[in-house]
Motif scaffolding. Sequence first.
Motif, PDB file in Angstrom:
ATOM      1  N   GLN A 183      75.645  61.102  48.750  1.00  0.00           N
ATOM      2  CA  GLN A 183      76.200  62.346  48.559  1.00  0.00           C
ATOM      3  C   GLN A 183      76.245  63.162  47.251  1.00  0.00           C
ATOM      4  N   ALA A 233      84.605  64.256  54.086  1.00  0.00           N
ATOM      5  CA  ALA A 233      83.258  64.772  53.444  1.00  0.00           C
ATOM      6  C   ALA A 233      82.232  64.497  54.513  1.00  0.00           C
ATOM      7  N   THR A 249      75.699  68.717  51.841  1.00  0.00           N
ATOM      8  CA  THR A 249      76.855  67.880  51.665  1.00  0.00           C
ATOM      9  C   THR A 249      77.902  69.062  51.439  1.00  0.00           C
ATOM     10  N   THR A 258      81.978  68.531  50.861  1.00  0.00           N
ATOM     11  CA  THR A 258      83.112  67.691  50.425  1.00  0.00           C
ATOM     12  C   THR A 258      84.332  68.614  50.658  1.00  0.00           C
ATOM     13  N   ASN A 259      85.454  67.788  50.808  1.00  0.00           N
ATOM     14  CA  ASN A 259      86.924  68.552  51.241  1.00  0.00           C
ATOM     15  C   ASN A 259      86.634  69.477  52.079  1.00  0.00           C
TER      16      ASN A 259
END
Length: 770
Positions: free
Chosen positions: A20, A702, A718, A720-721
Motif C-alpha cells: 500500500q 483501505a 490505493t 485509505t480511509n
Amino acid sequence: MLRDSPVNDMVLSGDALNRQHPASLADLLDATQGSASLSNGTGNPYQNDVAIRGFQATSSLGAATGLSVWQDGVRLNEPFGGNVNWDLIAMNAVGSVAVLPGSNPLFGLNTLGGALVLTTKNGADNPGAAVTVQGGSFARRAAMAQAGGTAANKQFDWFVAGDFDEQDGYRWYTHSRVARVFAKLRWHDAVNHAELSVSHADTTLNGTQGLPVSQLAQPQSAYTWPDTVANRQTVANLVAGGRFSEQFGISGNVYLRWSDARALNSNASLGDGCDAPCAGLAPGGTAIDRDAATGYAGSLPLHDYTGAINTTLVGSGIAQRSVGGNVLIDRDVPLAGLRNDFNLGGSFEQATIGYDQHADLARLVAYQVVPLTTNARYAGVPADPRVNTIAITSHTSAFTLFVRDMVTLTPTLSVTGSLSWTSTRVSLRGTRTTLLGDDGGYNWADADGTMWYNPAYLGAHSWDAATGQLATAGVPDGALAGPQSDAVVGTHRYSRINPALGLTWNPRARIGLFASVSQAMRAPTAIELACADPARPCALPTGFNGDPDLRAVVAHSLELGVRGRIGRRIGFNAAAYRTRVTNDIQFVFAPSGLGHFANLGQTERQGFELALTADWTRVQLSASYGHVAAHTRDAFVDAQGDLVVPGARIAGIPAQSLKLAMRWQPARDLRLGANLTAVSDQVAHGDEAARQPPVPGYALVAVDAKLMPWPGLELFATVTNLFDRRYATFGVLGGNVYTGGTEQFRTPAPGRALLAGVTWRFGQGERRAD
C-alpha cells in the motif's frame, strides 16, 4: 532462524513492504502488526509515531522512546533525545524489517519494548532497475527509482535508490517535502564480505498541532502556525566480515552520522492581563489590538504582552555528529557434545551535540504567529523582540558489551542465554539567558523569587491594566539589572548488567513453543535531564533550564508463546507478555502546555497478541490482534495537582488493535486487496488522572489494486480511509487561549485519500515473495 527465537519475532520483506506504498516505516508497521498503533501530534504525515506493546518509537523530540531502531548496524535513535526521524529512512532502499519484541539487552539503549532491525537492499538480490511515479490527494506528487547489478563474476554488486515526495497535507499549512538517496557497493566471496553504503536525506515538514475539541468541526484548520522542522542527515557505513574456519567468524561495522535540524514552533499564549481590556476576540482569532482599544498610539504593553504582541515564536537548531560501530565474534564449538552457537560482541556510539534556541515576541494574526522584526519601532523601546536564548553543548557516549550462547539440548529443544553490560555518559554545558519575563514584561522574578529587569527597556511605555493608564517602565524596587543568565551544567553516568534467558521447543516440524525472561536499560537523554526541574517547566521542544538528575529506566520482560502451521496453507503465532518498568520517565503536562520530565515509579504493560495467515492460490488472508494493558503501579501527582492512582491507564496507549487484510488475484495480471484497522480509545496526555473522556477509538478501511498489463509495467491505486471517517490518534489536555478555558486537544487524522501511480521495471525477474 525464527524457529529458534524465544520471542514472537516477525520479519517483513518482499511485497509486504510496499503493497500500500507506505510513506514511512511507522505506517508499514501499523498496517502489518497487530500489537502496533499510530500516534500523530503534529498533523504531518511523515511524523507518525508507532507504539509496539505500549512502547513508542517517536519522532517527537522529548517524547519517551522505548524501541531501538537499527539499519545495517547503524543506530537511528537520535543521540540528543532518543527519538527516530521516520522521514530520514528511504523505504525503497529497505530490503527487510525484523520486528523483535521484548527487552532484548543485546540491542542497547531504548530496547525496553523491542527493537526494529532494518536491512537494506543489495545489487545481487535486487538486479535491474525500477522507476515509480505516483500522485494523489492533498496535491501529492512523488517519484522513486532504484537500480542494482553485479560485476566481476558476481563478486561485486552495487545498488542505488532515490525518492522524492511532496504534498500539501490533509490540514492547512502541513506541506511536506522529502528527498532521499542511498547507494551501496559490496564485495563478497564464499566466506568474506565488505560493503560501503552512503545515504543522504533532506526534508522539510510542517505541522499545525492539535485542535481543541470545540474547533474540530473544521478539522483542516490550524490552532496556530507555523510549526516546521527541516531535517538533514548523511550516513556513511562500512561493514566487513568473514569466517576463518567453519567454527570461527567475525563481523562488524563502523559508521559516521551527521544530522542537523532547524525548527520553528508557534505558541498561543495571551497574557493574564488581557481579560478586561481585550474582552472578546476579533474574527479569525486575532486578539483586539491594545493600542486601538485604548487610543494610545505606539504603546507597547510590556508587562503582559497582550494586544498587538500576544505570543512567541520559538526557533531552535540541533547539530549532531556521531561515530559508532559494532563487532560480533561467532564461535561454533560443541559444548559437552551438544551443538553450541556462542557470540561475543559489543557496540559503541559517541556523539557531540550542539543545541540553540531563541523565543521571540510575536503577534497572533488569524491563527498565524508573526514574529516582530528588527524594523519594528515602538515608543522608546529597543527593536530586539527576544524573550530568551538557550545554548547547550552535550557529549554522550554509550558502550555495550555482551555474550550470548545458544545450546541445542536435543534436536527439538534449545536454550539461549545472554548477558550485557551497558554504560552511558551524558554531559551538558550551556546557558539559558532571560531577556524578558515569560509574559514579555521587562521585569520578572526567577525561580528563587529574585526580581530582575532589562535596563534596555527603561522609559518604554506599557499599559497598566489595573489602573487603566499608560505607564512608563522604571526600575522596580529591589530588582537586579538583567539580562539574567543561568547555567545548564551537569554530567551523568549510568551503567547496568542486563541478563536474558530464552527457551524454544519444537516438538513437531510444524509447531514450536517459546519462552523468555529479559532485562534492558534506558538511560535518560540529554533533553530529559535538561528539563527535569518542576519549578522551571519547559514547552517541549522549546526550553531547557536546570540539570537535575534522573534515574535510569529498567524494563523486566516475561514472554510465552507458540508458533506453527496447520497443513500447508495456514500459519499462526500467539504470545502473552508482561513488561514491568522501574523508574519510568514521562513528561508531566500542565494545561499551559508546559511540563517537566520525572521518574514516576513503576509502570506495567502486559497483554497478548495473535496472528493468523492463510495462503491459497488466488486468495491470501491475514488477521492480527494485539491487547496491551498499560498501567501505572505507583501513585503520583500530575502537573494539575490531581492524584494519579496505581492502576491508572498510561496516556496515549490504546488497549486494543485489530488488523485484517485480504488479497485476491482474480486474474493473472490483476491483484486486489482490502485492509481493516480498528483501534480502541486512549487517555489524553496531561489527563493521566482521567478526569475527561478518552480520545475515541476508530475503524478504517483501505483498498488497493494493481494491474500488470504487460511484463515490467504495473499500474496501482490505493484508497485509505475509504469511508472518510473523522478520527484522531493523539490527544492532550491544554488551555485554549481563544476561549480562556481548559479542554482536550486532538490532532485530526487524514480523511479519505487516493494514491495512484505507475511502475516500470527493467531487467528484473519476478518479485520476491513475502
